[in-house]
Each structure stands twice: as structure tokens, then as C-alpha cells.
Design a protein around this motif. Structure first.
Motif, short mmCIF file in Angstrom:
data_model
loop_
_atom_site.label_atom_id
_atom_site.label_comp_id
_atom_site.label_asym_id
_atom_site.label_seq_id
_atom_site.Cartn_x
_atom_site.Cartn_y
_atom_site.Cartn_z
N GLN A 199 0.83 -1.22 0.00
CA GLN A 199 0.00 0.00 0.00
C GLN A 199 0.86 1.26 0.00
O GLN A 199 0.59 2.21 -0.74
N THR A 200 1.91 1.25 0.83
CA THR A 200 2.82 2.40 0.87
C THR A 200 3.49 2.59 -0.49
O THR A 200 3.62 3.71 -0.98
N ASN A 201 3.90 1.46 -1.10
CA ASN A 201 4.58 1.57 -2.39
C ASN A 201 3.64 2.11 -3.46
O ASN A 201 4.05 2.93 -4.29
N GLN A 202 2.39 1.65 -3.43
CA GLN A 202 1.44 2.14 -4.43
C GLN A 202 1.18 3.62 -4.26
O GLN A 202 1.11 4.37 -5.24
N LEU A 203 1.05 4.05 -3.00
CA LEU A 203 0.83 5.48 -2.74
C LEU A 203 2.01 6.29 -3.24
O LEU A 203 1.85 7.27 -3.97
N SER A 204 3.22 5.86 -2.87
CA SER A 204 4.43 6.59 -3.27
C SER A 204 4.55 6.65 -4.79
O SER A 204 4.83 7.71 -5.36
N ASP A 205 4.33 5.51 -5.44
CA ASP A 205 4.49 5.46 -6.89
C ASP A 205 3.44 6.32 -7.59
O ASP A 205 3.74 7.01 -8.57
N ALA A 206 2.21 6.30 -7.05
CA ALA A 206 1.14 7.07 -7.68
C ALA A 206 1.44 8.56 -7.58
O ALA A 206 1.25 9.31 -8.55
N LEU A 207 1.94 8.99 -6.43
CA LEU A 207 2.25 10.41 -6.25
C LEU A 207 3.40 10.83 -7.17
O LEU A 207 3.34 11.86 -7.84
N LYS A 208 4.44 10.00 -7.21
CA LYS A 208 5.59 10.33 -8.04
C LYS A 208 5.21 10.38 -9.52
O LYS A 208 5.60 11.29 -10.24
#
Lengths: 205, 205
Positions: B40-49
């Protein structure tokens, strides 16, 4: 909500997974990031990823730590005879801020809550019982929130360790310092009368 | 706030850069991420970037878009003779949700606000004036919020385009549909009497 961009939609959807952040708030946050330099978004993303992948729990108290044993547990000036049992790391931070406690902590990671599907095995209770069995601990202070789940958890742990030679206490519940009686709820006020303390003791704290 | 982990502290600090998110809220959000699967953290980070680095503004209306010209501007069923001037993309979404408008938009990217250091040159005003100069636009609808900054921005744009052959209007201000008179503020109520509309016209909308 209809988005003009899939990239935006994905970012808003991921952001709104966070507790208390709805779609509208998520959109506001994401649009804020768009107005800021790209570096801010990258720093946020990298900080979250690094935290999630590299963070570590203290193997003794389960507090969040960058080292195998946290700073509190490895501090020789703190006594390991008193352990304060708390729900999560925020409670550790709150109690540390008071500078009133020189023992160690034990972070349960939650409270027993059948409604949310959280049972004793989901919490760090076994390691706490092991610590008590080892005989080094003289007192356990239950510092969970004053809710049904908190009381249940306190009682469950109490049952596990009652046969060992350890004093148990809970943090005092009563009226807040600086509060007027008339604004205190009845249950708290009633308990604060039942659990009254000697006046001389109140002068010392 | 004292943190037991630098990784945690960095994540909380970055999170609390977001508007309306204080240190305590940031800590709550970050601890939530720690309890969720790492994905979940990775998806959030990737989506923002991905959003921050790849997102694109429509070169015609400055709305957020994944394509060079956004879906609204490239829709042949919409008229380019009426342009609705809005502050940001959220206003486009709000008006699109009403299905009441079949023209195009022009996103200014903010309002003139000397207090916040935002002048006309920080906004997409020049491209709007160019559109008007080109002669294709018959009407401009000012749909900024009803604040001093909104009124200032409206007036500034009006001065730039008043010599060209274009009708200008602003969205109606008045009592909300479904609202009682007694709960409407005085200024709005006063204006709604001055700007009253023929009863027959109100039957059509």
C-alpha cells in the motif's frame, strides 16, 4: 468524482485510502503537491517508502526503532523492574513527554477487540508474559486507554501473570488537572471519589 | 515531538508539509501505513511520483490532462464560443458534475491575491486574453468564488478584454436551492433581491 486524468485519479484514490482522508481532501492534497516543486513529492514518496521497508521494531519492547534494541530499552539509567504496558508507539511518546517515568515500556500493538477481529494472539502479549516469568519485573503498569477494549486487555494480561510475583497497577483515572468538576463526566467523577488518594500524596505529585 | 526512529521522524515531517496535516495527524497516517501491507505504501508513493512527474496541463484550457489537449477541449460537441473562467481544476469537476455547461473552460490556476504574493502574471490570464482576441469567443462566464480576490480577478480580466466584442457574465449569486431565507446571510440575501430574475426565467431552470 470524474477526473480528467488517470494519473490524478490514481493518486487521489491511493491518498484517500488513508484513514480520515476522503476523496475531496485527497484531491486538495494532491493538487497542493502539483503546485509545489517536484522535489517535495519525491521527498515525501521516498520517506514513506524508506520508512515502510526499513523500519524495525525493538525486539524487547516492540517500540519502533532504527536499532535492534531501542534507545529506551538500552538506556542503562532506566530500571527494567517496572514495565509500562501501552497500546502503541504514540502512547510511548506521550508518556516520555511527561518525563515522569524511568522504567521500560512494552508496546502491545493494539487492544483486544473481538468486534474488530483482534484477539490476544494478534498482540505482543506472549513476550510480555515471558518477561514477567523471567522474574526481573517487579511491577507492571497498565496504561491502556480507559475503554472496554482497554479494560478487557488489562484483565486478560492480568490473568496470565497473576500467579507470578509481580505488582500490577493501572494509571490513575480521574478529573483532568485544570478541569472544573461540573464539566467532568459522571462516571469519571464517581470513580475519582471511589479511588480518592491521601491528600499528603497529592501534595507530592 | 520526540521520535524513537529517524525514518519515522522523516516520514512524519514530510507528511506534515501537506496543508491541513499537522504532526499528530501525520503520525497517525504514517502509523496506519506501517500496519498495512508494504504494497500500500509503495502504491501510494508510486502514484504520487508518477502523477507529479508525468502529469500534463491542457495547452488550451490549462486543465489537468493526460493528453496535450484535454477531453473537454477536444470534444466536438462542445461549443468554443462560450468559455467559463475558473480558478482551478476542482471547479471544472464541480461544474462538469452539474451537466449544465456545454462550452469550454479556462483554468486560471489561482486568483489575484496581493496578500499571498499572487499577481496577474502568475495566472493563465494572457492565454485567455489571446483567445478573446482571436474572435472565436462570444461569451466569457466568470465562475470564481465570491470573494474579494475573485472579484478583483474578474475585474482585472474584464479590463483586459472590454475593448473586444465579447459578452461577459458571472455565475448567479443568491440563496442556495433548498435553503430557507432566515438562514441566508444578509449580503447574499440583499444581492439576491437586487439581482432578481424574471419569474418565467426561473421556471425554465
Amino acid at each position: 468524482m470524474e477526473f480528467s486524468s488517470k494519473l490524478l485519479e490514481r493518486a487521489v484514490n491511493e491518498m484517500s485510502q488513508l484513514p480520515g482522508i476522503g476523496k475531496r481532501t485527497a484531491l486538495r492534497l494532491v493538487l497542493h503537491l502539483l503546485r509545489q516543486p517536484e522535489s517535495q513529492t519525491n521527498q515525501l514518496s521516498d520517506a514513506l517508502k524508506a520508512m515502510r521497508s526499513e523500519i524495525n521494531l525493538c525486539k524487547s519492547c516492540h517500540n519502533i526503532s532504527d536499532t535492534a534494541v531501542c534507545e529506551i530499552c538500552s538506556n542503562p539509567y532506566r530500571t527494567e523492574e517496572i514495565i509500562c504496558v501501552v497500546e502503541d508507539i504514540r502512547d510511548v511518546m506521550a508518556i516520555e513527554n511527561t518525563s515522569s517515568f524511568r522504567g521500560l515500556y512494552h508496546v502491545l500493538g493494539g487492544k483486544i477487540s473481538p468486534m474488530d477481529g483482534i484477539g490476544p494472539n494478534d498482540l505482543n502479549i506472549e513476550t510480555l508474559v515471558e518477561k514477567v516469568k523471567s522474574g526481573k519485573v517487579k511491577e507492571l503498569i497498565f496504561a491502556l486507554g480507559s475503554t472496554m477494549e482497554g479494560d478487557t486487555t488489562n484483565f486478560y494480561i492480568y490473568r496470565q501473570i497473576q500467579d507470578y510475583n509481580v505488582v500490577t497497577s493501572t494509571i490513575a483515572r480521574g478529573i483532568s488537572v485544570g478541569n472544573e468538576l461540573e464539566y467532568t463526566d459522571e462516571v469519571t467523577l464517581g470513580r475519582s471519589i471511589i479511588n480518592r488518594i491521601p491528600f499528603e500524596a497529592s501534595l507530592k505529585s
